[in-house]
Design a protein around this motif. Structure first.
Motif, PDB file in Angstrom:
ATOM      1  N   LEU A 107       0.830  -1.210   0.000  1.00  0.00           N
ATOM      2  CA  LEU A 107       0.000   0.000   0.000  1.00  0.00           C
ATOM      3  C   LEU A 107       0.866   1.262   0.000  1.00  0.00           C
ATOM      4  N   LEU A 108       1.977   1.240   0.717  1.00  0.00           N
ATOM      5  CA  LEU A 108       2.887   2.385   0.713  1.00  0.00           C
ATOM      6  C   LEU A 108       3.467   2.612  -0.682  1.00  0.00           C
ATOM      7  N   ARG A 109       3.825   1.508  -1.374  1.00  0.00           N
ATOM      8  CA  ARG A 109       4.336   1.633  -2.749  1.00  0.00           C
ATOM      9  C   ARG A 109       3.265   2.190  -3.677  1.00  0.00           C
ATOM     10  N   ILE A 110       2.037   1.691  -3.550  1.00  0.00           N
ATOM     11  CA  ILE A 110       0.930   2.177  -4.380  1.00  0.00           C
ATOM     12  C   ILE A 110       0.679   3.654  -4.099  1.00  0.00           C
ATOM     13  N   ASN A 111       0.692   4.037  -2.833  1.00  0.00           N
ATOM     14  CA  ASN A 111       0.469   5.430  -2.457  1.00  0.00           C
ATOM     15  C   ASN A 111       1.550   6.332  -3.041  1.00  0.00           C
ATOM     16  N   GLU A 112       2.792   5.870  -3.005  1.00  0.00           N
ATOM     17  CA  GLU A 112       3.895   6.649  -3.580  1.00  0.00           C
ATOM     18  C   GLU A 112       3.711   6.792  -5.095  1.00  0.00           C
ATOM     19  N   ASP A 113       3.303   5.714  -5.754  1.00  0.00           N
ATOM     20  CA  ASP A 113       3.030   5.783  -7.192  1.00  0.00           C
ATOM     21  C   ASP A 113       1.912   6.774  -7.494  1.00  0.00           C
ATOM     22  N   LEU A 114       0.863   6.759  -6.658  1.00  0.00           N
ATOM     23  CA  LEU A 114      -0.245   7.703  -6.857  1.00  0.00           C
ATOM     24  C   LEU A 114       0.214   9.146  -6.631  1.00  0.00           C
ATOM     25  N   ASP A 115       1.033   9.346  -5.613  1.00  0.00           N
ATOM     26  CA  ASP A 115       1.565  10.694  -5.368  1.00  0.00           C
ATOM     27  C   ASP A 115       2.367  11.187  -6.568  1.00  0.00           C
ATOM     28  N   ASN A 116       3.195  10.305  -7.116  1.00  0.00           N
ATOM     29  CA  ASN A 116       3.989  10.673  -8.294  1.00  0.00           C
ATOM     30  C   ASN A 116       3.082  10.974  -9.483  1.00  0.00           C
ATOM     31  N   PHE A 117       2.040  10.171  -9.663  1.00  0.00           N
ATOM     32  CA  PHE A 117       1.102  10.407 -10.770  1.00  0.00           C
ATOM     33  C   PHE A 117       0.397  11.749 -10.597  1.00  0.00           C
ATOM     34  N   VAL A 118      -0.083  12.027  -9.384  1.00  0.00           N
ATOM     35  CA  VAL A 118      -0.797  13.284  -9.131  1.00  0.00           C
ATOM     36  C   VAL A 118       0.121  14.477  -9.382  1.00  0.00           C
ATOM     37  N   TYR A 119       1.365  14.372  -8.930  1.00  0.00           N
ATOM     38  CA  TYR A 119       2.313  15.463  -9.148  1.00  0.00           C
ATOM     39  C   TYR A 119       2.527  15.689 -10.644  1.00  0.00           C
TER      40      TYR A 119
END
Length: 157
Positions: free
Chosen positions: A100-112
């Motif tokens: 979940l932490l990896r997915i969240n980091e990927d989502l943060d990168n996508f949003v940015y």
């Protein structure tokens, strides 16, 4: 006795140590010996081999020194509790949390990235529109209303 298949005599003088998983044996014996010498209550976890199927399962061992009325050490009182299912559940939760932490980091990168990619064209449109309204002449009587609506929409975007 039921779990290990050893008799009480077989467990004496570290006979129990042959039941500990090989990867944990040295640390377990070292910790156990230190605690015995200190005479302090202790708990430790390790994997013990089960007699009926040879499976190593996690155990929580707790021990308390018993003293007589004069405070002299008499003997140890201890328990071993099978905590294997708890340990497996904890491991699964850690793995899921890491995922979940990896997915969240990927989502943060996508949003940015998406935010950056969307902002640039909007800033460009705002600059062009500002220049257009500053320099162009509009004959349409509804032009002011349309410009206001466009400015409002651009601001919302």
């Amino acid at each position: 006795i039921d779990y290990t298949g050893q008799t009480l005599d077989q467990t004496q003088n570290y006979g129990w140590s042959q039941l500990v998983h090989p990867s944990l044996m040295h640390a377990t014996v070292t910790e156990f010996t230190a605690r015995l010498q200190q005479g302090q209550p202790f708990h430790l976890e390790n994997q013990l081999r089960r007699a009926r199927d040879g499976e190593y399962r996690w155990q929580l061992h707790r021990a308390e020194p018993l003293h007589d009325e004069h405070g002299r050490f008499v003997r140890w009182f201890g328990t071993s509790t099978d905590v294997h299912d708890v340990k497996l559940s904890q491991q699964l939760l850690r793995e899921q949390n890491d995922e979940l932490l990896r997915i969240n980091e990927d989502l943060d990168n996508f949003v940015y990235t998406a935010s950056h990619d969307l902002k640039q064209p909007i800033h460009n449109m705002a600059g062009i529109f500002e220049e257009l309204t500053r320099t162009a002449y509009f004959r349409d009587p509804d032009a002011i209303k349309l410009i206001s609506m466009f400015e409002k929409s651009l601001h919302q975007i």
